[in-house]
Design an enzyme around this catalytic site. Structure first.
Site: not given
Length: 458
Positions: A198, A201, A333, A406
């Site tokens: 993404h 990020e 991420h 994450e």
């Protein structure tokens, strides 16, 4: 650390299925849109200042806090409106949405509050670079130069392959890190680390650069690093979505862009969510959007995003003699400080392609890694349903024990959300050192973590 969401999948039963279906029906009743959405192009493609239509529309989206969703089914219904669910809090979610989507969420009965936009940290002196306050971050050119410097510094440990091209023609590379010859490498378990699916990020690219530097500088000095590089092959793909990353900083400030930069036929919108484009349960379960303007647009078909096909082809190339050599993986991420494992497409712990022992090994290693970095461990679908994700594909299609990390900040977003300040880079990438080493150490037999090495790995 974000408040932990209690796991309720075992109590969902028919009630959860019915509730989820009803909410999904309501959520999907109106067409989803987001930045780059399908709407009349009042600028005729390009304004006099050179700004393209999708750049204008990108400014229509912003972050909102949606108060009320508490269950995975409710959060899945929120995601089904075409928004991206960026963080899950105790009694709310943070989403990226346009005004129309925010209106639909209000119509679902939720309180929707606009949050501050992307941080203003000045404007870079040149395009395609980070704002002055964040100049420690690496744009694509600087990251590639840093990697080339590592290759030159550690030629006996590292080598680079260009595994394909992005839509706009940038190299997507994989760096191989190991000590040994091609003959000895053939017997080593392989581990894959991917970064930056993404666009916004950017901390994940810094994670890749840290791993390369750490492996190179600590080989021969740190006993664990040395042992792992003697007995494992590490593959690092530092930038899966270089086009999106460059677009996000093209003006010298932040745009909040998520997807790749691939045009969509018959639409003014641009971009596919690469982490909904993998060829396993693609588009199956309400965990992605078929609207080209959505933040979670799944693409016209599985692997329709060239960047996804490049990485998938690389993973398939590691099947040697009918056996996948890659045994474990992490896809990095931001944000929320989570360690996630498959499946994302179903609320159930086990499903076709996932036995109880598989699930238990995933959870045991995942929880151990989370204990080392302070993240929250859980199955991906404990948050909300996703389909076509890399972890589900790596496990469901290739039987690779694949996790999503994450990274910083936690779900409060207090550390900067998608754009944490450059001052935290060193601390937050080093925070995952122990977890990475644990995955490498477990990669030869993940079932050892549940005491079943003899059954599965002998």
């Amino acid at each position: 650390m974000r408040p932990h969401t209690p796991r309720t999948r075992k109590s969902h039963g028919r009630w959860a299925a019915a509730t989820g279906a009803a909410l999904l029906t309501l959520a999907m009743a109106a067409p989803a849109s987001s930045h780059g959405a399908d709407r009349p192009d009042r600028s005729n493609g390009t304004r006099t200042d050179g700004t393209h239509a999708d750049e204008i529309r990108a400014n229509d989206t912003r972050s909102y806090e949606v108060a009320g969703p508490r269950t995975a089914a409710q959060r899945t219904a929120v995601a089904a409106t075409g928004v991206s669910v960026d963080a899950v809090r105790k009694d709310s979610v943070v989403v990226t949405a346009d005004a129309a989507q925010a209106g639909r969420l209000r119509a679902m009965g939720y309180r929707v509050t606009a949050l501050p936009g992307t941080p203003d940290r000045g404007r870079a002196a040149r395009p395609y670079d980070f704002p002055p306050a964040d100049s420690k971050y690496h744009n694509y050119a600087r990251a590639m130069a840093e990697i080339d410097a590592d290759l030159a510094a550690y030629p006996s440990l590292m080598s680079k392959q260009v595994i394909g091209k992005s839509y706009e023609g940038r190299d997507i590379i994989a760096v191989k890190v190991t000590n040994g010859s091609a003959t000895t490498d053939a017997a080593k378990p392989e581990v894959l680390f991917t970064h930056h699916q993404h666009a916004r990020e950017h901390l994940t690219v810094e994670m890749a650069l840290y791993l390369l530097k750490e492996f190179g500088s600590q080989y021969g000095k740190d006993a664990r690093v040395t042992k792992m590089l003697d007995s494992r092959v590490v593959w690092i793909v530092p930038d899966v979505n270089p086009d999106g990353g460059e677009y996000d900083i093209a003006t010298g400030t932040y745009r909040g862009w998520r997807k790749n930069r691939q045009p969509n036929a018959g639409s003014n919108s641009r971009g596919t969510d690469t982490n909904r484009n993998w060829d396993y349960k693609w588009g199956c379960c309400g965990g992605s959007s078929g609207s080209t303007g959505s933040e979670t647009y799944r693409g016209s078909g599985p692997e329709s995003a060239p960047e996804v096909k490049v990485v998938a082809d690389f993973v398939r190339s590691r099947v040697v003699g009918g056996k996948q050599q890659i045994k474990a993986a992490i896809d990095f991420h931001t944000y929320s400080e989570l360690v996630l494992w498959p499946f994302g497409w179903t609320y159930d712990d086990t499903a076709p392609g996932m036995t109880q022992d598989d699930r238990d090994a995933f959870a045991a290693v995942g929880k151990s890694m989370a204990a080392s970095n302070g993240y929250t461990p859980e199955q991906s679908s404990d948050l909300y349903i996703t389909d076509g994700s890399i972890d589900d594909w790596l496990w469901g299609n290739q039987k690779v024990f694949a996790y999503t990390f994450e990274m910083y900040p936690d779900a409060s977003g207090a550390g900067g959300g998608f754009y944490p300040p450059a001052s935290v880079i060193d601390r937050e990438v080093a925070r995952n050192r122990e977890a990475v080493l644990q995955l490498l150490e477990n990669a030869d037999c993940m079932y050892r973590s549940i005491g079943k090495e003899q059954q599965y790995c002998s």
